[in-house]
Design an enzyme around this catalytic site. Structure first.
Site, PDB file in Angstrom:
ATOM      1  N   GLN A   1       1.778   4.222   1.823  1.00 23.15           N
ATOM      2  CA  GLN A   1       1.676   4.317   3.273  1.00 23.15           C
ATOM      3  C   GLN A   1       2.696   5.292   3.844  1.00 23.15           C
ATOM      4  OE1 GLN A   1       4.110   0.694   4.995  1.00 23.15           O
ATOM      5  NE2 GLN A   1       2.760  -0.067   3.415  1.00 23.15           N
TER       6      GLN A   1
ATOM      7  N   GLU B   1      11.852   2.978   9.307  1.00 26.31           N
ATOM      8  CA  GLU B   1      12.259   1.734   8.669  1.00 26.31           C
ATOM      9  C   GLU B   1      13.537   1.946   7.869  1.00 26.31           C
ATOM     10  OE1 GLU B   1       7.776   0.140   7.532  1.00 26.31           O
ATOM     11  OE2 GLU B   1       8.980   1.116   6.005  1.00 26.31           O
TER      12      GLU B   1
ATOM     13  N   LYS C   1       7.498   4.148  13.801  1.00 24.53           N
ATOM     14  CA  LYS C   1       7.979   2.999  13.023  1.00 24.53           C
ATOM     15  C   LYS C   1       8.861   3.448  11.865  1.00 24.53           C
ATOM     16  CE  LYS C   1       6.050  -1.091  10.588  1.00 24.53           C
ATOM     17  NZ  LYS C   1       6.249  -0.920   9.168  1.00 24.53           N
TER      18      LYS C   1
ATOM     19  N   HIS D   1       5.452   5.930   1.009  1.00 17.86           N
ATOM     20  CA  HIS D   1       6.211   4.932   0.253  1.00 17.86           C
ATOM     21  C   HIS D   1       5.345   3.720  -0.048  1.00 17.86           C
ATOM     22  CE1 HIS D   1       6.779   4.046   4.546  1.00 17.86           C
ATOM     23  NE2 HIS D   1       6.850   2.774   4.218  1.00 17.86           N
TER      24      HIS D   1
ATOM     25  N   ARG E   1      -2.798   3.712   5.571  1.00 14.96           N
ATOM     26  CA  ARG E   1      -2.842   3.390   4.133  1.00 14.96           C
ATOM     27  C   ARG E   1      -3.793   4.294   3.375  1.00 14.96           C
ATOM     28  NH1 ARG E   1      -3.150  -1.272   7.014  1.00 14.96           N
ATOM     29  NH2 ARG E   1      -1.347  -2.640   6.800  1.00 14.96           N
TER      30      ARG E   1
ATOM     31  N   SER F   1       0.817  -1.217   0.000  1.00 14.44           N
ATOM     32  CA  SER F   1       0.000   0.000   0.000  1.00 14.44           C
ATOM     33  C   SER F   1       0.856   1.274   0.000  1.00 14.44           C
ATOM     34  CB  SER F   1      -0.917   0.002   1.225  1.00 14.44           C
ATOM     35  OG  SER F   1      -0.177  -0.199   2.400  1.00 14.44           O
TER      36      SER F   1
ATOM     37  N   HIS G   1       4.306   6.028   8.100  1.00 15.70           N
ATOM     38  CA  HIS G   1       4.200   5.603   9.492  1.00 15.70           C
ATOM     39  C   HIS G   1       4.231   6.812  10.405  1.00 15.70           C
ATOM     40  CE1 HIS G   1       4.715   1.736   7.771  1.00 15.70           C
ATOM     41  NE2 HIS G   1       5.817   2.138   7.181  1.00 15.70           N
TER      42      HIS G   1
ATOM     43  N   LYS H   1      -7.055  -3.248   2.178  1.00 20.65           N
ATOM     44  CA  LYS H   1      -7.239  -2.993   3.618  1.00 20.65           C
ATOM     45  C   LYS H   1      -7.852  -1.613   3.851  1.00 20.65           C
ATOM     46  CE  LYS H   1      -3.222  -5.763   4.915  1.00 20.65           C
ATOM     47  NZ  LYS H   1      -1.854  -5.660   5.387  1.00 20.65           N
TER      48      LYS H   1
HETATM   49 ZN   LIG Z   1       6.420   0.990   5.463  1.00 19.02          ZN
END
Ligand SMILES: [Zn+2]
Length: 393
Positions: free
Chosen positions: A101, A128, A126, A256, A275, A99, A103, A281
């Site tokens: 998205q 990454e 979160k 991203h 998302r 998706s 965070h 979802k």
């Molecule tokens: Zn991610």
């Protein structure tokens, strides 16, 4: 050193059966895999949604409660309210786009978790880092505004989907506005697109796909998520193609979507995802539009830093995690000493790990938790490739 077991997560976007690197690793690690399921992620850590277990022992989190020194005292000094490890280590095997998205940062994550604990299961941020294990593509961060401006001129369907007035305001601001004005117009443009009438979006996507057969990425995304609003993000987000060994860091609140390839991913111990497209979802469009930084421009490709002749280190600008990638062939290697407990995945090959008088024969798919401060030597049998995540403190 103790052997631990990773947890396979099956999501729609994962590769099927043993096509999936995740399934291959699970199988090599002694777990059963099904030919029907899509194995998307291998989780290694102590997150509640997929905690690792010590083999023939308790969950890793319980083990670390009994032996806190194994995790490293510094972890509870830095995160006094936390439990378990501050990071979550993953292998991803991507069949189709994830998706669009972003965070949340810490503050927003706390609010989302408090307001809607059913959707946002933990209060953590979160960030990454993704290091490609095969060639990997992703959309990531807003493009340079001149590029977006030029797409608005070249792609009439995009302009209609955003709205003519807002598009023209953006083009004007891109030419002569100050940075604040530019970000404001980018936010307005993205908001207008993401909130557009779904019927109008469908009509414009049909037109676009009909006309632009050369736009391979848009075409491929449409085969995976027909007429989805996220397809327009190909024109707004950078298309990044990573070679094996290259990585990118995704800070909080950056949009991203991974599209294809396998990668090792480290993140803070969180599963919060907001998302807005390319997904069956729940889409939380308002939250996503509000939370983004609207930073834009090219994405930095991280090559990692060689810390000796076998290991590259990928160190993001946050404390939760770092990634070591060790390759040894025909010669002994050392796993650099870490201040915190770390999780090592034997990604390929066979080796003997040695720590003091402790030795452990390992092969691809084995996962080893290494206590804080340990000096581990690696004697490969032929060659071995090890991915290892620890906290960055
Ligand atoms: Zn991610």
């Amino acid at each position: 050193m103790i052997r631990i077991k990773g947890v396979g997560q099956t999501y729609d976007w994962g590769k099927q059966g043993e096509e999936s690197k995740v399934a291959q690793l699970l199988k090599k690690g002694g777990q059963e895999v099904s030919a029907e399921k899509c194995y998307a992620e291998l989780w290694m850590g102590t997150h509640v949604s997929g905690p690792s277990e010590v083999i023939n022992g308790p969950p890793l989190g319980d083990y670390l409660k009994d032996f806190p020194a194994a995790a490293g005292d510094v972890i509870r000094q830095v995160w006094p309210d936390g439990e378990g490890l501050p990071y979550l280590f993953k292998i991803l095997s991507i069949r189709k786009a994830l998706s669009i998205q972003a965070h949340p940062d810490k503050k927003l994550a706390e609010k989302l978790h408090k307001d809607r604990p059913d959707l946002y299961k933990d209060p953590n941020h979160k960030p990454e880092l993704a290091m490609a294990l095969t060639p990997m593509e992703a959309l990531c961060g807003f493009r340079q505004l001149t590029e977006i401006s030029s797409f608005l001129s070249q792609v009439p369907e995009l302009k209609v989907a955003i709205g003519d007035d807002i598009s023209n305001d953006f083009i004007a601001a891109e030419k002569e506005g100050d940075e604040e004005k530019k970000k404001g117009e980018l936010k307005r443009l993205f908001n207008s697109l993401m909130h557009q009438d779904p019927t109008l979006i469908e009509t414009q996507i049909v037109k676009l796909i009909d006309r632009l057969k050369v736009y391979e990425l848009a075409l491929r995304l449409d085969t995976q998520f027909p007429k989805d609003i996220g397809i327009f993000s190909a024109f707004l987000l950078n298309l990044v193609v990573l070679k094996p060994g290259q990585a990118m860091f995704l800070a909080a609140n950056e949009p991203h979507a991974y599209i294809s390839g396998d990668c090792a991913e480290c993140m803070a111990c969180s599963d919060n995802v907001v998302r807005a497209g390319l997904t069956p979802k729940f889409k939380d469009v308002d939250t996503l539009c509000d939370m983004l930084t609207y930073n834009h421009g090219t994405i930095e490709i991280l090559e990692g830093e060689a810390i000796d002749n076998s290991t590259r280190l990928y160190r993001p600008p946050i404390k939760e995690f770092l990634l070591h990638h060790t390759k040894a062939q025909g010669h002994e290697a050392t796993l650099a000493q870490c201040n915190t407990g770390s999780i090592a995945l034997i990604y390929e090959g066979t080796a003997t790990l040695m720590e003091g008088r402790d030795t452990l024969k390992v092969k691809a798919g084995d996962i080893v938790f290494i206590r804080a401060g340990a000096n581990v030597r690696v004697q490969p049998k032929g060659s071995v490739e090890i991915l290892r995540c620890s906290a960055n403190c």
